[in-house]
Enzyme design. Structure first.
Site, PDB file in Angstrom:
ATOM      1  N   GLU A 144      52.801   6.659  53.886  1.00  0.00           N
ATOM      2  CA  GLU A 144      52.339   6.593  55.168  1.00  0.00           C
ATOM      3  C   GLU A 144      51.271   5.459  55.560  1.00  0.00           C
ATOM      4  O   GLU A 144      50.385   5.820  56.197  1.00  0.00           O
ATOM      5  CB  GLU A 144      51.265   8.014  55.368  1.00  0.00           C
ATOM      6  CG  GLU A 144      52.277   9.200  55.189  1.00  0.00           C
ATOM      7  CD  GLU A 144      51.458  10.504  55.061  1.00  0.00           C
ATOM      8  OE1 GLU A 144      50.304  10.533  55.014  1.00  0.00           O
ATOM      9  OE2 GLU A 144      52.307  11.524  54.707  1.00  0.00           O
ATOM     10  N   ASN A 185      57.545   5.714  51.787  1.00  0.00           N
ATOM     11  CA  ASN A 185      57.451   7.049  52.402  1.00  0.00           C
ATOM     12  C   ASN A 185      56.831   7.473  53.765  1.00  0.00           C
ATOM     13  O   ASN A 185      55.774   6.908  53.563  1.00  0.00           O
ATOM     14  CB  ASN A 185      57.436   7.980  51.142  1.00  0.00           C
ATOM     15  CG  ASN A 185      57.649   9.493  51.437  1.00  0.00           C
ATOM     16  OD1 ASN A 185      58.679   9.916  51.861  1.00  0.00           O
ATOM     17  ND2 ASN A 185      56.711  10.434  51.403  1.00  0.00           N
ATOM     18  N   HIS A 221      58.909  16.666  58.326  1.00  0.00           N
ATOM     19  CA  HIS A 221      58.018  17.992  58.453  1.00  0.00           C
ATOM     20  C   HIS A 221      58.443  18.370  60.232  1.00  0.00           C
ATOM     21  O   HIS A 221      57.946  17.665  61.114  1.00  0.00           O
ATOM     22  CB  HIS A 221      56.671  17.776  58.541  1.00  0.00           C
ATOM     23  CG  HIS A 221      56.302  17.687  56.845  1.00  0.00           C
ATOM     24  ND1 HIS A 221      56.367  18.428  55.935  1.00  0.00           N
ATOM     25  CD2 HIS A 221      55.931  16.353  56.460  1.00  0.00           C
ATOM     26  CE1 HIS A 221      56.092  17.982  54.791  1.00  0.00           C
ATOM     27  NE2 HIS A 221      55.797  16.717  54.842  1.00  0.00           N
ATOM     28  N   GLU A 251      60.473  15.628  52.018  1.00  0.00           N
ATOM     29  CA  GLU A 251      59.594  16.807  52.301  1.00  0.00           C
ATOM     30  C   GLU A 251      60.004  17.554  53.494  1.00  0.00           C
ATOM     31  O   GLU A 251      59.195  18.103  54.191  1.00  0.00           O
ATOM     32  CB  GLU A 251      58.080  16.132  52.818  1.00  0.00           C
ATOM     33  CG  GLU A 251      57.375  14.973  51.764  1.00  0.00           C
ATOM     34  CD  GLU A 251      56.010  14.488  52.024  1.00  0.00           C
ATOM     35  OE1 GLU A 251      55.539  15.019  52.784  1.00  0.00           O
ATOM     36  OE2 GLU A 251      55.892  13.296  51.312  1.00  0.00           O
ATOM     37  N   ASP A 253      60.721  20.510  55.758  1.00  0.00           N
ATOM     38  CA  ASP A 253      60.264  22.021  55.959  1.00  0.00           C
ATOM     39  C   ASP A 253      60.073  21.917  57.625  1.00  0.00           C
ATOM     40  O   ASP A 253      60.267  21.162  58.291  1.00  0.00           O
ATOM     41  CB  ASP A 253      58.899  22.575  55.588  1.00  0.00           C
ATOM     42  CG  ASP A 253      57.717  21.648  55.859  1.00  0.00           C
ATOM     43  OD1 ASP A 253      57.650  21.013  56.673  1.00  0.00           O
ATOM     44  OD2 ASP A 253      56.698  21.564  54.973  1.00  0.00           O
TER      45      ASP A 253
HETATM   46  O1  9MR Z   1      51.454  19.596  50.576  1.00  0.00           O
HETATM   47  C1  9MR Z   1      50.213  18.675  50.156  1.00  0.00           C
HETATM   48  C2  9MR Z   1      48.850  19.653  50.365  1.00  0.00           C
HETATM   49  O2  9MR Z   1      48.865  20.470  49.150  1.00  0.00           O
HETATM   50  C3  9MR Z   1      47.709  18.698  50.258  1.00  0.00           C
HETATM   51  O3  9MR Z   1      46.508  19.535  50.275  1.00  0.00           O
HETATM   52  C4  9MR Z   1      47.846  17.587  51.436  1.00  0.00           C
HETATM   53  C5  9MR Z   1      46.405  16.892  51.205  1.00  0.00           C
HETATM   54  O4  9MR Z   1      46.743  15.615  52.149  1.00  0.00           O
HETATM   55  O5  9MR Z   1      48.761  16.896  51.115  1.00  0.00           O
HETATM   56  C6  9MR Z   1      50.161  17.660  51.150  1.00  0.00           C
HETATM   57  O6  9MR Z   1      51.077  17.034  50.816  1.00  0.00           O
HETATM   58  C7  9MR Z   1      51.350  15.917  51.841  1.00  0.00           C
HETATM   59  C8  9MR Z   1      52.363  14.654  51.324  1.00  0.00           C
HETATM   60  O7  9MR Z   1      51.620  14.350  50.001  1.00  0.00           O
HETATM   61  C9  9MR Z   1      52.553  13.489  51.969  1.00  0.00           C
HETATM   62  N1  9MR Z   1      53.340  13.815  53.372  1.00  0.00           N
HETATM   63  C10 9MR Z   1      52.389  14.925  54.111  1.00  0.00           C
HETATM   64  C11 9MR Z   1      52.470  16.343  53.155  1.00  0.00           C
HETATM   65  C12 9MR Z   1      51.710  17.429  53.927  1.00  0.00           C
HETATM   66  O8  9MR Z   1      50.320  17.097  54.280  1.00  0.00           O
END
Ligand code: 9MR
Length: 339
Positions: A144, A185, A221, A251, A253
């Site tokens: 990101e 990513n 997402h 990722e 969903d």
């Molecule tokens: O699913 C993850 C969640 O448990 C954490 O609290 C969060 C913290 O920022 O990150 C989430 O995963 C992210 C991923 O690492 C990168 N892309 C977006 C995902 C959803 O926020």
């Protein structure tokens, strides 16, 4: 007899081939993000091992969780997942070496000068990738880094090290584990838009100059009740793979509006299944889309309700590990005769 068998298959989809068996016939990977803490829950572990041939820690290999103090690492949760993956012949991805979120305070509040920050990052990449070498086949090295308008995001890394930090991180990652596949990513960069244009230009430049980059992760997402630009996504995957890169869906969903008990409407579950099917199709149609991964797998554990109140039910299995319409859509699409 045959009709009876077909009827059984329809009524009990789990008596047919699992997603991983079907994915293996396509020589592809079907993955899920995993919280190692849940592996002790029998249906969680059984569903994961039965249906998926790839895992990725949802949080355990991010900077904060894995490197909580400057001179100490916590590899235990990700090691637990790596052992599970070995036991069940699953591939494992790593996520993520550099990000602007989930960084430890010692790092964000350290006021480090550029040389010191650079040394910290180099050491971090060496230690984490060195620890998992031979166990993690692909890493999201940088996550990101771009804003939606295609400009570089201000982060501790870009502000401290300058815009060349992405290629520097990739070079260090390649030195740390030359066999690992290295990914960039991001989210909202699935279709052709300003952000995916910026990622494409960066990838093209890296390929021209020999910066080690093997693939792009498209997070995906999504939400139902939005129009999904499948054709534009396919065009984006094509231009990236034409550079010689792999693409992985990392990722996926599809969040739905839910009632107070977390239940979505049948109509929305049907729309969701169509989206899952469409994304699987876009990936399977490209020979270089090498993995299809969802962000969790059971609605019991998903980041969505915490981040988007009133939404949930985003995954393939319901909170009781029952397969949803989205699961059947994935399965249908992976059936050898259907495309
Ligand atoms: O699913 C993850 C969640 O448990 C954490 O609290 C969060 C913290 O920022 O990150 C989430 O995963 C992210 C991923 O690492 C990168 N892309 C977006 C995902 C959803 O926020």
């Amino acid at each position: 007899m045959i009709r009876l068998a077909l009827l059984c298959l329809v009524l009990h989809p789990l008596s047919g081939q699992s997603l991983r068996e079907l994915a293996e016939q396509h020589k592809t990977r079907i993955g899920a993000a995993v919280a190692p803490a849940h592996l002790g829950e029998e249906p969680y572990a059984a569903t994961l091992a039965r249906e998926f041939n790839q895992v990725q820690p949802e949080n355990a290999t991010k900077f904060g969780p894995v490197h909580p103090a400057r001179d100490s690492y916590n590899f235990v949760p990700a090691d637990t997942l790596a052992a599970f993956a070995r036991e069940h012949q699953m591939a494992m991805r790593g996520h993520t070496l550099l990000w602007h979120r989930q960084n430890p305070r010692w790092l964000t509040e350290g006021n480090f000068k550029p040389e010191e920050l650079s040394a910290i990052l180099h050491e971090h990449i060496n230690s984490v990738m060195g620890h998992f070498a031979g166990q993690i086949y692909a890493w999201d090295v940088v996550n990101e880094a771009f804003n939606d308008d295609g400009t570089l995001r201000h982060t501790i890394w870009s502000d401290g090290l300058g815009p060349a930090y992405i290629e520097q991180a990739l070079r260090w990652a390649h030195e740390a584990d030359p066999k690992a596949l290295l990914f960039y990513n991001d989210y909202s960069a699935e279709a052709i838009n300003a952000k995916s244009d910026a990622i494409y230009k960066m990838a093209q430049d890296f390929k021209t100059r020999g910066v080690p980059l093997d693939g792009i992760g498209l997070q995906m997402h999504l939400r139902a009740r939005e129009s999904i630009p499948f054709e534009s996504m396919a065009a984006n995957i094509k231009r990236l793979t034409d550079l010689g890169l792999q693409v992985q869906i990392t990722e996926l969903d599809v969040r739905l509006p839910v009632d107070a008990s977390g239940v979505a409407s049948r109509g929305d579950l049907g729309l969701q299944a169509l989206i899952y099917r469409g994304i699987a199709r876009v990936c399977l149609l490209s020979a270089r889309c090498t993995a299809l991964q969802t962000w969790g797998f059971t609605d019991k554990y998903s980041w969505i309700p915490g981040e988007y109140p009133g939404f949930g039910a985003a995954l393939l299995f319901d909170a009781n590990y029952g397969p949803k319409a989205s699961y059947n859509a994935f399965r249908d699409l992976l059936m050898p005769s259907i495309k």
